[in-house]
Design a protein around this motif. Sequence first.
Motif, mmCIF file in Angstrom:
data_model
loop_
_atom_site.group_PDB
_atom_site.id
_atom_site.type_symbol
_atom_site.label_atom_id
_atom_site.label_comp_id
_atom_site.label_asym_id
_atom_site.label_seq_id
_atom_site.Cartn_x
_atom_site.Cartn_y
_atom_site.Cartn_z
ATOM 1 N N SER A 1 0.845 -1.186 0.000
ATOM 2 C CA SER A 1 0.000 0.000 0.000
ATOM 3 C C SER A 1 0.885 1.242 0.000
ATOM 4 O O SER A 1 1.775 1.373 0.842
ATOM 5 N N VAL A 2 0.624 2.129 -0.945
ATOM 6 C CA VAL A 2 1.451 3.323 -1.139
ATOM 7 C C VAL A 2 0.666 4.560 -0.708
ATOM 8 O O VAL A 2 -0.452 4.782 -1.174
ATOM 9 N N GLY A 3 1.242 5.340 0.191
ATOM 10 C CA GLY A 3 0.634 6.607 0.577
ATOM 11 C C GLY A 3 0.158 6.609 2.002
ATOM 12 O O GLY A 3 0.932 6.608 2.949
ATOM 13 N N GLY A 4 -1.157 6.606 2.175
ATOM 14 C CA GLY A 4 -1.724 6.723 3.509
ATOM 15 C C GLY A 4 -1.803 8.184 3.941
ATOM 16 O O GLY A 4 -1.394 9.102 3.230
ATOM 17 N N TRP A 5 -2.300 8.397 5.124
ATOM 18 C CA TRP A 5 -2.516 9.753 5.612
ATOM 19 C C TRP A 5 -1.214 10.550 5.686
ATOM 20 O O TRP A 5 -1.183 11.739 5.350
ATOM 21 N N THR A 6 -0.135 9.922 6.083
ATOM 22 C CA THR A 6 1.111 10.667 6.310
ATOM 23 C C THR A 6 2.065 10.666 5.124
ATOM 24 O O THR A 6 3.083 11.364 5.157
ATOM 25 N N ARG B 1 -3.154 20.009 2.557
ATOM 26 C CA ARG B 1 -3.169 20.200 4.006
ATOM 27 C C ARG B 1 -1.744 20.209 4.519
ATOM 28 O O ARG B 1 -0.836 19.626 3.921
ATOM 29 N N ALA B 2 -1.536 20.882 5.634
ATOM 30 C CA ALA B 2 -0.205 20.983 6.233
ATOM 31 C C ALA B 2 0.116 19.732 7.032
ATOM 32 O O ALA B 2 -0.776 18.968 7.429
ATOM 33 N N SER B 3 1.408 19.523 7.268
ATOM 34 C CA SER B 3 1.860 18.427 8.112
ATOM 35 C C SER B 3 1.329 18.608 9.526
ATOM 36 O O SER B 3 1.267 19.723 10.040
ATOM 37 N N GLU B 4 0.957 17.494 10.165
ATOM 38 C CA GLU B 4 0.424 17.555 11.524
ATOM 39 C C GLU B 4 1.481 17.293 12.590
ATOM 40 O O GLU B 4 1.318 17.701 13.740
ATOM 41 N N ASP B 5 2.544 16.545 12.251
ATOM 42 C CA ASP B 5 3.616 16.269 13.190
ATOM 43 C C ASP B 5 4.858 15.862 12.411
ATOM 44 O O ASP B 5 4.882 15.939 11.180
ATOM 45 N N GLN B 6 5.896 15.418 13.115
ATOM 46 C CA GLN B 6 7.169 15.109 12.463
ATOM 47 C C GLN B 6 7.112 13.901 11.553
ATOM 48 O O GLN B 6 7.992 13.697 10.714
ATOM 49 N N TYR B 7 6.072 13.083 11.707
ATOM 50 C CA TYR B 7 5.943 11.885 10.877
ATOM 51 C C TYR B 7 5.077 12.123 9.641
ATOM 52 O O TYR B 7 5.056 11.307 8.727
ATOM 53 N N ASP B 8 4.362 13.216 9.651
ATOM 54 C CA ASP B 8 3.360 13.482 8.625
ATOM 55 C C ASP B 8 3.933 14.445 7.582
ATOM 56 O O ASP B 8 4.465 15.500 7.929
#
Length: 432
Positions: free
Chosen positions: A135-140, A186-193
């Motif tokens: 699976s490629v992508g996802g929320w982050t 949308r902007a990044s939500e944290d260091q992993y996103d």
Amino acid sequence: MKKTLSILLSLLLIAGCITSNTVIANASSNSTKRVVTYFPSWGVYQAGQQHITVDKIPWDKITHVNHAFFEITSDFKIQTTDSYADFENTNFPHAAKADWNKYPNTGYPEGTVFGHFGEYKYYKSKYPNVKILISVGGWTRSNMFHEAASTEQNRKTLANSMVDVMKQYPFIDGIDVDWEYPTETRASEDQYDRGCVGGPEDKHNFTLLLKTIRETFDENNMQDKLLTVAVSAGASKIKNTEPDKYSQYVDYIGVMTYDFAGGWDKVTGHLAGLYLNPNDTTRPNFDMDDAMKLFRDTYNVPSNKLLAGSPLYSRGWANVQPGPNGDGLFQPGDSNFKGNLGDGGQYSWYDIKNIENAQGWVKYRDPIAKTPYLYNANTKQFLTYEDKTSLKERINYINDNNYGGLIVWDSSGDDVKNGWPMHTQMYNGLIK
């Protein structure tokens, strides 16, 4: 796709030929349904996800497993988000042991694979009919889809990269595209996103991307490789794509019929309601029935190509007043409620079982939405989730409407140590 494990083992025992290399075959079945579970590669590090590893996947209770997640590089190729866990970790149960006498150069035979993918290779030999997808992508990790889909050259580069990975790891059966979400920024939500970049051109480019991937598979004699998508169940996001056009290029569409409500909302509601409760004025037409019918009836996607979603986690709110019915449903709240998976009342399903019996918590069921919820009047906390009863309703709905099965987020939420009850129920209800 049905697996008659007990019959096979009986035959092998009679023949006296059970060995460590036994292949657990999948017997034929008239069912065309699928049970697709997502495996979170990072779960190995997380106590809340039971430090899950590939050997813990309920291989005899699924038809497909989606490895989450790969990402897209700046030069439009796919790559793992964790090289060590996916390809280098030598501590998993079926990792090859070095034999320097037999293989003096590396200690291992050519083609040896470690990490999660080494385990996939092993389990593919045991369960050859279970399909393994990347699976490629996802929320982050959806940040590069917009640019990757923007030109035919970029689309082709990405598709060729997918082909290259499947050539290198032939036990991988396909690619699951999880672009969250076309046209949206949308902007990044944290260091992993990594956030997401989007534009109106994504609507058609998403279709073109899937077309290019499918054609590239076929050009490389990979007609048997699967191409699937995971998509939003929200009408506002669905209209930003072309299901009536792109559905011809994919084997099935996983409709994420969950996250209808969560801590980002200021009012409590159902995480994965099957039907809309008209008292939920915050989320009109945001339910499984409306989403599945939109794909089938408005966009004319064949019902057997549509898979609904089941969440093995919860969402929740804090500071929720009882409201007129005393149960906290459709009442104001906030996300300041930390579960074992994170803020917003996120718990794994196996933990919810304990909360159901904990002091102060009362279980309710919405007779319209067909889903359960928990409310604690003392702590003013509210949880929405899936249980065995709502899962039965979901399975019946899929069967009654000839939909293609279920996608499950995610495998680590089930009761791994006690027989995988939720996956077992899905498999028995859809496949057997």
